[in-house]
Design an enzyme around this catalytic site. Structure first.
Site, PDB file in Angstrom:
ATOM      1  CG  HIS A 195       7.536 -33.545 -17.664  1.00 32.22           C
ATOM      2  ND1 HIS A 195       6.571 -33.619 -18.629  1.00 32.22           N
ATOM      3  CD2 HIS A 195       6.940 -32.999 -16.572  1.00 32.22           C
ATOM      4  CE1 HIS A 195       5.429 -33.150 -18.155  1.00 32.22           C
ATOM      5  NE2 HIS A 195       5.632 -32.749 -16.902  1.00 32.22           N
ATOM      6  CB  VAL A 247      10.117 -40.050 -20.784  1.00 29.68           C
ATOM      7  CG1 VAL A 247       9.982 -40.597 -22.184  1.00 29.68           C
ATOM      8  CG2 VAL A 247       9.016 -39.013 -20.534  1.00 29.68           C
ATOM      9  CG  HIS A 265       2.167 -29.857  -7.721  1.00 23.01           C
ATOM     10  ND1 HIS A 265       1.125 -30.739  -7.889  1.00 23.01           N
ATOM     11  CD2 HIS A 265       3.006 -30.082  -8.768  1.00 23.01           C
ATOM     12  CE1 HIS A 265       1.321 -31.464  -8.985  1.00 23.01           C
ATOM     13  NE2 HIS A 265       2.468 -31.083  -9.529  1.00 23.01           N
ATOM     14  CG  ASP A 293       1.432 -23.013  -1.373  1.00 26.35           C
ATOM     15  OD1 ASP A 293       0.523 -22.357  -0.827  1.00 26.35           O
ATOM     16  OD2 ASP A 293       2.508 -23.271  -0.803  1.00 26.35           O
ATOM     17  N   GLY A 329      13.918 -42.715 -18.167  1.00 30.48           N
ATOM     18  CA  GLY A 329      14.917 -42.553 -17.142  1.00 30.48           C
ATOM     19  C   GLY A 329      15.554 -41.178 -17.306  1.00 30.48           C
ATOM     20  CG  ASP A 388       5.716 -23.338   2.416  1.00 36.16           C
ATOM     21  OD1 ASP A 388       5.023 -23.910   1.538  1.00 36.16           O
ATOM     22  OD2 ASP A 388       5.457 -22.190   2.826  1.00 36.16           O
ATOM     23  CG  ASP A 396      17.175 -40.404 -21.231  1.00 43.99           C
ATOM     24  OD1 ASP A 396      16.392 -39.464 -20.993  1.00 43.99           O
ATOM     25  OD2 ASP A 396      16.880 -41.345 -21.998  1.00 43.99           O
TER      26      ASP A 396
END
Length: 344
Positions: free
Chosen positions: A75, A79, A201, A254, A81, A262, A83
């Site tokens: 996130h 947005v 994820h 998962d 870069g 994995d 920073d």
């Protein structure tokens, strides 16, 4: 979002519209000050050890903390870069990114960042940026749950600004494949980067609100509803009712190895059992010509996934905010710019 039919807008038109839409605040991808592996060699040689130890404690106490930190880094970079802008709290003069719709209920790990920053300020006051801290922590988080290692280029500065507006454009669970691809391309990341980074994820959790449409929509069509899929769908519906609440109920993206980094995430997509529409579309959409083959490759070759994930994380981490190199700082407290920061 059905995976069996394309959006009404032609694919090329979707890309054009999205590029026009995101014509503001795009981070620079070329000509930025270079990042280096030995940036803190003399100024804070213990930085990597400090971050690693704090992340070990965090992940040992709750493996889900690894996913929180990886997601925070994503996130942040998407947005302005990489920073540290995602870490800023709202003040009377600054609207942060934490309350933007894609972020408000999905981000965590801020207290982990606070603890690491406190340790770094004790050891090397005013030296290590929050942006670098978060980038290192995301690498360590991945490694601590079984994922790959990569060297982290360093030397970022912390932004003194944030962008709620751009934060609203983070890819979401119900977004179409062309839309998500366009957002990655706009930030200088390839389709391969997109599929590889989605592999994070494998250790993430999703809220009912973000997968309700999927399990009451096309889950049966993509999975073929074998007995195992039928049992899985029944479980998902038991924790995520079609109406009447449950929005904050969570389940692993998962479910096979939820705490292990994995390639089983991709294997689930092959079975049509991806939890999020946006993930399953990488395999099941009629537009998934390129992404389908990449998903197949990573499902069959875990080492290929690990190698590409490492490369894509470095590439994403190299999206810098040129403004932060000119007017940025090293925050004393990652939640506030220095003129607002309380004493630690």
């Amino acid at each position: 979002m059905a995976t069996s039919s394309p959006r009404s807008m032609p694919l090329f038109s979707q890309f054009v519209a999205l590029f026009l839409l995101f014509g503001f605040g795009r981070p620079s991808l070329a000509g930025d000050p270079p990042l280096t592996l030995d940036y803190y060699k003399s100024s804070c040689p213990s930085v990597l050890e400090i971050v690693r130890k704090e992340m070990e404690c965090a992940v040992l106490s709750n493996p889900r903390n690894a996913a929180f930190i990886i997601r925070l880094h994503f996130h942040d970079c998407f947005v302005q870069g990489c920073d540290g802008s995602v870490l800023l709290d709202d003040t009377v003069t600054l609207q942060g990114e934490k309350k933007a719709p894609p972020s408000i209920n999905s981000l965590g790990g801020f207290r982990i960042v606070d603890r690491i920053k406190n340790m770094l300020e004790s050891e090397c006051p005013g030296i290590v940026s929050c942006a670098d801290l978060l980038t290192i922590a995301a690498r360590d988080a991945t490694l601590l749950v079984g994922g790959p290692y990569w060297d982290v280029p360093l030397g970022r500065k912390d932004s003194r600004t944030a962008s709620y507006e751009i934060a609203t454009t983070i890819p979401t669970a119900d977004e179409s494949l062309p839309s998500i691809i366009a957002k990655f391309l706009y930030r200088g990341l390839s389709v391969t980067d997109m599929v590889a980074l989605a592999g994070a994820h494998t250790v993430g959790m999703a809220r009912c609100e973000n997968f309700r449409a999927r399990i009451y929509g096309d889950f049966e069509a993509t999975s073929g509803m074998n007995p195992a899929s039928e049992a899985y769908l029944g479980h998902l519906k038991s924790i995520c009712p079609p109406i009447g609440g449950g929005n904050n109920n969570v389940t692993p993206m998962d479910f096979v190895t939820p705490d292990l980094f994995d390639n089983s995430f991709y294997q689930l997509l092959l079975q049509g059992e991806g939890l999020l529409n946006s993930d399953q579309e990488m395999y099941s959409s009629i537009l998934a010509v390129q992404t389908r083959e990449i998903v197949k490759k990573y499902a069959a070759e875990p080492l290929a996934f690990f190698q590409q994930f490492s490369e894509s994380m470095v590439r994403m981490g190299n999206i810098t905010n040129p403004e932060s190199f000119v007017n940025g700082e090293v925050r004393r407290n990652c939640r506030f710019i220095n003129t607002w920061a309380p004493e630690i």
